[in-house]
Design a protein around this motif. Structure first.
Motif, PDB file in Angstrom:
ATOM      1  N   ASN A  21      30.920  33.488  38.911  1.00 19.83           N
ATOM      2  CA  ASN A  21      30.453  34.421  37.884  1.00 19.83           C
ATOM      3  C   ASN A  21      29.932  33.712  36.638  1.00 19.83           C
ATOM      4  O   ASN A  21      29.680  34.356  35.624  1.00 19.83           O
ATOM      5  CB  ASN A  21      31.576  35.384  37.482  1.00 19.83           C
ATOM      6  N   VAL A  23      46.250  36.630  28.346  1.00 23.81           N
ATOM      7  CA  VAL A  23      45.915  38.006  28.730  1.00 23.81           C
ATOM      8  C   VAL A  23      44.745  37.939  29.717  1.00 23.81           C
ATOM      9  O   VAL A  23      43.738  37.285  29.452  1.00 23.81           O
ATOM     10  CB  VAL A  23      45.569  38.857  27.485  1.00 23.81           C
ATOM     11  N   LEU A  24      44.926  38.589  30.864  1.00 17.32           N
ATOM     12  CA  LEU A  24      43.942  38.465  31.948  1.00 17.32           C
ATOM     13  C   LEU A  24      42.523  38.806  31.514  1.00 17.32           C
ATOM     14  O   LEU A  24      41.582  38.110  31.858  1.00 17.32           O
ATOM     15  CB  LEU A  24      44.351  39.366  33.113  1.00 17.32           C
ATOM     16  N   LEU A  25      42.398  39.901  30.761  1.00 13.36           N
ATOM     17  CA  LEU A  25      41.044  40.320  30.386  1.00 13.36           C
ATOM     18  C   LEU A  25      40.427  39.404  29.332  1.00 13.36           C
ATOM     19  O   LEU A  25      39.254  39.522  29.025  1.00 13.36           O
ATOM     20  CB  LEU A  25      41.036  41.780  29.926  1.00 13.36           C
ATOM     21  N   ASP A  26      41.239  38.475  28.785  1.00 15.11           N
ATOM     22  CA  ASP A  26      40.689  37.502  27.839  1.00 15.11           C
ATOM     23  C   ASP A  26      40.142  36.253  28.542  1.00 15.11           C
ATOM     24  O   ASP A  26      39.595  35.366  27.906  1.00 15.11           O
ATOM     25  CB  ASP A  26      41.766  37.065  26.824  1.00 15.11           C
ATOM     26  N   ASP A  45      35.793  40.405  34.295  1.00 16.78           N
ATOM     27  CA  ASP A  45      35.797  41.848  34.118  1.00 16.78           C
ATOM     28  C   ASP A  45      36.455  42.501  35.336  1.00 16.78           C
ATOM     29  O   ASP A  45      36.967  41.818  36.217  1.00 16.78           O
ATOM     30  CB  ASP A  45      34.373  42.356  33.889  1.00 16.78           C
ATOM     31  N   SER A  46      36.422  43.844  35.374  1.00 14.38           N
ATOM     32  CA  SER A  46      37.033  44.575  36.493  1.00 14.38           C
ATOM     33  C   SER A  46      36.505  44.090  37.836  1.00 14.38           C
ATOM     34  O   SER A  46      37.264  43.898  38.782  1.00 14.38           O
ATOM     35  CB  SER A  46      36.729  46.067  36.392  1.00 14.38           C
ATOM     36  N   LEU A  47      35.192  43.882  37.897  1.00 17.07           N
ATOM     37  CA  LEU A  47      34.593  43.445  39.156  1.00 17.07           C
ATOM     38  C   LEU A  47      35.118  42.062  39.541  1.00 17.07           C
ATOM     39  O   LEU A  47      35.470  41.816  40.689  1.00 17.07           O
ATOM     40  CB  LEU A  47      33.061  43.427  39.018  1.00 17.07           C
ATOM     41  N   PHE A  66      37.992  40.784  38.804  1.00 19.55           N
ATOM     42  CA  PHE A  66      39.356  40.897  39.312  1.00 19.55           C
ATOM     43  C   PHE A  66      39.405  41.460  40.709  1.00 19.55           C
ATOM     44  O   PHE A  66      40.186  41.016  41.553  1.00 19.55           O
ATOM     45  CB  PHE A  66      40.219  41.734  38.376  1.00 19.55           C
ATOM     46  N   ALA A  67      38.537  42.455  40.944  1.00 23.08           N
ATOM     47  CA  ALA A  67      38.487  43.049  42.278  1.00 23.08           C
ATOM     48  C   ALA A  67      38.120  41.969  43.303  1.00 23.08           C
ATOM     49  O   ALA A  67      38.699  41.906  44.384  1.00 23.08           O
ATOM     50  CB  ALA A  67      37.480  44.186  42.295  1.00 23.08           C
ATOM     51  N   ILE A  68      37.183  41.096  42.929  1.00 23.40           N
ATOM     52  CA  ILE A  68      36.760  40.023  43.840  1.00 23.40           C
ATOM     53  C   ILE A  68      37.906  39.021  44.041  1.00 23.40           C
ATOM     54  O   ILE A  68      38.192  38.598  45.156  1.00 23.40           O
ATOM     55  CB  ILE A  68      35.484  39.319  43.314  1.00 23.40           C
ATOM     56  N   TYR A 120      49.920  47.394  36.749  1.00 31.32           N
ATOM     57  CA  TYR A 120      48.787  46.498  36.689  1.00 31.32           C
ATOM     58  C   TYR A 120      49.144  45.397  35.699  1.00 31.32           C
ATOM     59  O   TYR A 120      49.744  45.648  34.666  1.00 31.32           O
ATOM     60  CB  TYR A 120      47.528  47.261  36.284  1.00 31.32           C
ATOM     61  N   PRO A 121      48.809  44.157  36.043  1.00 34.29           N
ATOM     62  CA  PRO A 121      49.244  43.017  35.242  1.00 34.29           C
ATOM     63  C   PRO A 121      48.472  42.906  33.927  1.00 34.29           C
ATOM     64  O   PRO A 121      47.287  43.218  33.890  1.00 34.29           O
ATOM     65  CB  PRO A 121      48.908  41.832  36.143  1.00 34.29           C
ATOM     66  N   LYS A 122      49.167  42.474  32.868  1.00 34.98           N
ATOM     67  CA  LYS A 122      48.473  42.267  31.597  1.00 34.98           C
ATOM     68  C   LYS A 122      48.167  40.777  31.419  1.00 34.98           C
ATOM     69  O   LYS A 122      47.093  40.408  31.012  1.00 34.98           O
ATOM     70  CB  LYS A 122      49.341  42.748  30.436  1.00 34.98           C
ATOM     71  N   LYS A 132      41.587  49.086  34.229  1.00 32.90           N
ATOM     72  CA  LYS A 132      41.289  48.099  33.204  1.00 32.90           C
ATOM     73  C   LYS A 132      42.142  48.366  31.954  1.00 32.90           C
ATOM     74  O   LYS A 132      42.694  47.440  31.358  1.00 32.90           O
ATOM     75  CB  LYS A 132      39.799  48.165  32.867  1.00 32.90           C
ATOM     76  N   LEU A 189      44.980  49.787  31.819  1.00 33.10           N
ATOM     77  CA  LEU A 189      46.373  49.433  32.114  1.00 33.10           C
ATOM     78  C   LEU A 189      46.608  47.925  32.038  1.00 33.10           C
ATOM     79  O   LEU A 189      47.738  47.467  31.887  1.00 33.10           O
ATOM     80  CB  LEU A 189      46.775  49.959  33.491  1.00 33.10           C
ATOM     81  N   MET A 190      45.551  47.156  32.146  1.00 37.27           N
ATOM     82  CA  MET A 190      45.687  45.696  32.049  1.00 37.27           C
ATOM     83  C   MET A 190      45.614  45.205  30.602  1.00 37.27           C
ATOM     84  O   MET A 190      45.753  44.010  30.353  1.00 37.27           O
ATOM     85  CB  MET A 190      44.587  45.020  32.880  1.00 37.27           C
ATOM     86  N   PRO A 206      47.117  44.904  26.935  1.00 35.44           N
ATOM     87  CA  PRO A 206      48.404  45.073  26.238  1.00 35.44           C
ATOM     88  C   PRO A 206      48.333  46.131  25.126  1.00 35.44           C
ATOM     89  O   PRO A 206      49.279  46.880  24.920  1.00 35.44           O
ATOM     90  CB  PRO A 206      48.653  43.687  25.635  1.00 35.44           C
ATOM     91  N   SER A 221      38.878  48.323  47.975  1.00 34.45           N
ATOM     92  CA  SER A 221      39.409  47.451  46.933  1.00 34.45           C
ATOM     93  C   SER A 221      40.432  48.218  46.114  1.00 34.45           C
ATOM     94  O   SER A 221      40.196  49.360  45.721  1.00 34.45           O
ATOM     95  CB  SER A 221      38.276  46.979  46.025  1.00 34.45           C
ATOM     96  N   PHE A 225      41.154  47.609  43.186  1.00 31.88           N
ATOM     97  CA  PHE A 225      40.751  47.581  41.774  1.00 31.88           C
ATOM     98  C   PHE A 225      39.478  48.362  41.468  1.00 31.88           C
ATOM     99  O   PHE A 225      39.299  48.855  40.367  1.00 31.88           O
ATOM    100  CB  PHE A 225      40.564  46.129  41.294  1.00 31.88           C
ATOM    101  N   MET A 226      38.564  48.430  42.418  1.00 32.45           N
ATOM    102  CA  MET A 226      37.255  49.049  42.148  1.00 32.45           C
ATOM    103  C   MET A 226      36.936  50.181  43.112  1.00 32.45           C
ATOM    104  O   MET A 226      35.801  50.635  43.153  1.00 32.45           O
ATOM    105  CB  MET A 226      36.144  47.994  42.289  1.00 32.45           C
ATOM    106  N   LEU A 283      34.293  47.447  47.366  1.00 30.58           N
ATOM    107  CA  LEU A 283      33.418  46.319  47.071  1.00 30.58           C
ATOM    108  C   LEU A 283      32.402  46.254  48.211  1.00 30.58           C
ATOM    109  O   LEU A 283      32.605  46.831  49.270  1.00 30.58           O
ATOM    110  CB  LEU A 283      34.226  45.011  47.026  1.00 30.58           C
ATOM    111  N   LYS A 330      25.310  42.030  39.865  1.00 31.04           N
ATOM    112  CA  LYS A 330      26.584  41.473  40.322  1.00 31.04           C
ATOM    113  C   LYS A 330      27.362  42.370  41.295  1.00 31.04           C
ATOM    114  O   LYS A 330      27.874  41.899  42.302  1.00 31.04           O
ATOM    115  CB  LYS A 330      27.463  41.223  39.090  1.00 31.04           C
ATOM    116  N   VAL A 371      30.880  40.445  48.630  1.00 32.96           N
ATOM    117  CA  VAL A 371      31.956  39.508  48.317  1.00 32.96           C
ATOM    118  C   VAL A 371      32.289  38.671  49.536  1.00 32.96           C
ATOM    119  O   VAL A 371      32.942  37.653  49.445  1.00 32.96           O
ATOM    120  CB  VAL A 371      33.249  40.230  47.855  1.00 32.96           C
TER     121      VAL A 371
END
Lengths: 81, 460
Positions: free
Chosen positions: A18, A31-34, A38-40, A42-44, A66-68, B234, B236-237, B239, B398, B400-401, B404, B434, B439
């Motif tokens: 990516n 923090v995962l989103l940092d 992105d969502s995609l 993570f899905a991958i 869902y993990p932070k 998202k 929920l992820m 903090p 998936s 998460f989404m 995919l 993208k 995948v």
């Protein structure tokens, strides 16, 4: 390889695909989103880990969270094993 | 000269435009800003809109869009709501089709750096007995989000749009809605209307980043929020989401699975969780509040929201919109409804004990986090790559989404498999957005087809 190592190597692979390059290391507190994913992304990552580890802990209803942080993420995989 | 017919929406706001002109901080389109800021320009625009009969609106600024929807309700005969991201070409082709000659827009004039959070307050709302269908009210045209071919133009009346919304202003007053959808799309419009008609407050924020959006929602004390399962995962992820004090959580636009429902319940134990099945074509079908994925089979016999539900012999969900929108759909030149007035949704259902659950799309199209993907488009790209002799693209489930994109390919034996896969991935990344890049490329000996000779794209 430990679960954490497998996750780290898959994460690096997804980030490389990516074109995401971050300077500092990812610690368990990150923090995962940092991380820039992105969502995609993570899905991958989760799809890749399912190929490698043979399971997807996020379809489990037992502990629907869902993990932070990166640490949460690793723990979810370790606990599911 | 026309008189205003049944202005259902502005009723909620106590004649907001004439008496309560909001002050803008954002640097929006001057034209649009002027209209709602001075009595003179308001009057000028009022008579302009009265003469137009048909008009199109396209706004980047969701606050302006909402003001114009309220303003034009009952004033214009036909209003085309153009998606904020619709290209000039697409916008003109729609207008041509509907013989519309004017678009009111803030396009090109909006300072996108000046994002301000606006509140729209429904105050009065509409109570149950105040809502009556009117044959003379405004027709709203909402385009579907077709990604290949031309999107369909779906007519609605104000009444048909708000018919299924909860109209209890005494309770609605306690809600402060946030919106994670594009307001110009059907799902976003529903949230806007629910807030207005329900007598609630709507917090409007056009930040592109979910993080900034969430921060604003927390700051403005949002307690009711609507979004797709992918957006909720998202959230929920994040903090900071712990600071959201939610009373109402609404999900829609994608298949809602049990895991996301459980996870939301755990994180927001006091919130009411609703998942809605709706489509631009059929309107709101039904909402499910029992905390379980899918919907009870009993809905098929009697829908609590009066929109008839049927399941075809192939397991496809059919919905019959209300009388008024059905008549409009039947008048439409595109064949959207069958003889009995049902719209074929294209969503495939499976049975699981006493419930129906969603399995995917009959067309094979893939919903990647709310974005529709047509496999044929990706197959064309794969087949254009040297060494690929056959390709099948399908949805891979998936957590998460929703789905995919995955692919099976047949390759020329002269090529090295690993090398080809890596180069093919790069090639796809250059030619596709993208979310459309597969995948996974699985090399197979042949592409399986079903008994009709078509590629069997069932998702796994």
């Amino acid at each position: 390889m430990s679960v954490e190592e497998i996750i780290r190597s898959s994460l690096e692979e997804v980030m490389k695909e990516n074109c995401i390059y971050i300077k500092r290391d990812i610690s368990l507190e990150t923090v995962l989103l940092d991380t820039g994913l992105d969502s995609l992304g993570f899905a991958i990552l989760v799809a890749k880990l399912e190929e490698t580890l043979g399971y997807d802990p996020f379809i489990s209803l037992e502990d629907a969270v869902y993990p932070k942080t990166f640490g949460d993420f690793v723990k979810i995989y370790e606990n599911y094993k | 000269m026309k008189t205003i017919n049944n202005p259902l929406l502005s009723h909620c706001l106590d004649n907001f435009i004439q008496y309560e002109i909001p002050v803008f901080q954002a640097d929006c389109s001057y034209f649009a800003k002027d209209i709602i800021q001075s009595k003179e320009t308001y009057n000028y625009f009022f008579s302009f809109a009265q003469k137009q009969q048909k008009i199109a609106i396209q706004f980047q600024d969701s606050y302006l869009l909402s003001l114009f929807i309220l303003f034009l309700d009952g004033l214009a005969d036909v209003v085309l709501i153009l998606p904020a991201d619709a290209s000039r070409e697409l916008a003109s082709s729609f207008c041509e089709k509907l013989t519309i000659s004017n678009i009111i827009t803030d396009q090109d004039s909006l300072d996108r750096n000046a994002i301000t959070v606006h509140h729209l307050n429904g105050r009065k709302g509409i109570s149950e007995n105040e809502l009556v269908p009117s044959p003379t009210s405004t027709t709203w045209i909402i385009p579907t989000s077709g990604t290949t071919g031309t999107p369909k133009l779906i007519p609605n009346t104000t009444y048909s749009l708000i018919r299924t919304l909860i109209r209890d202003p005494a309770k609605g007053r306690n809600y402060r809605w946030g919106n994670l959808y594009d307001l110009s799309r059907f799902a976003g419009l529903q949230v806007f209307l629910q807030a207005i008609v329900g007598g609630s407050t709507l917090i409007l924020n056009d930040d592109k980043s979910i993080k900034a959006k969430l921060q604003a929602l927390i700051e403005h004390k949002c307690n009711a929020l609507s979004g797709t399962p992918t957006i909720w995962r998202k959230i929920l992820m994040m903090p900071e989401a712990d600071q959201l004090a939610l009373k109402q959580i609404t999900l829609g636009g994608e298949i809602v699975d049990q895991v996301i429902l459980e996870a939301l319940k755990k994180r927001f134990p006091t919130a009411k969780i609703t998942h809605i099945y709706a489509s631009t074509e059929a309107g709101v079908g039904f909402s499910v509040t029992d905390g379980k994925a899918g919907f009870p089979k009993s809905f098929v016999q009697a829908s609590p929201l009066k929109s008839d539900i049927k399941v075809s012999s192939e397991g496809i969900l059919l919905l019959r919109p209300s009388g008024e929108s059905r008549q409009l759909l039947q008048m439409n030149d595109e064949r959207l409804v069958d003889e009995e007035g049902f719209v074929v949704t294209g969503d495939v259902l499976g049975e699981c004990e006493d419930r129906y659950v969603f399995l995917g799309r009959s067309s094979g199209s893939i919903n990647v986090g709310g974005q529709k993907v047509h496999p044929e488009e990706i197959e064309q790209v794969l087949l254009s790559f040297n060494g690929v002799e056959g390709a099948k693209v399908f949805g891979k489930k998936s957590s998460f989404m929703g789905y995919l994109v995955a692919a099976e390919i047949v390759i020329n034996k002269a090529f090295d498999a690993d090398d080809l896969k890596a180069k093919l991935r790069e090639y796809c990344a250059r030619h596709l957005p993208k979310y459309k890049v597969p995948v996974d490329f699985k090399i197979v000996d042949q592409i399986t087809s079903n008994y009709l000779g078509k590629i069997d794209r069932r998702s796994y």
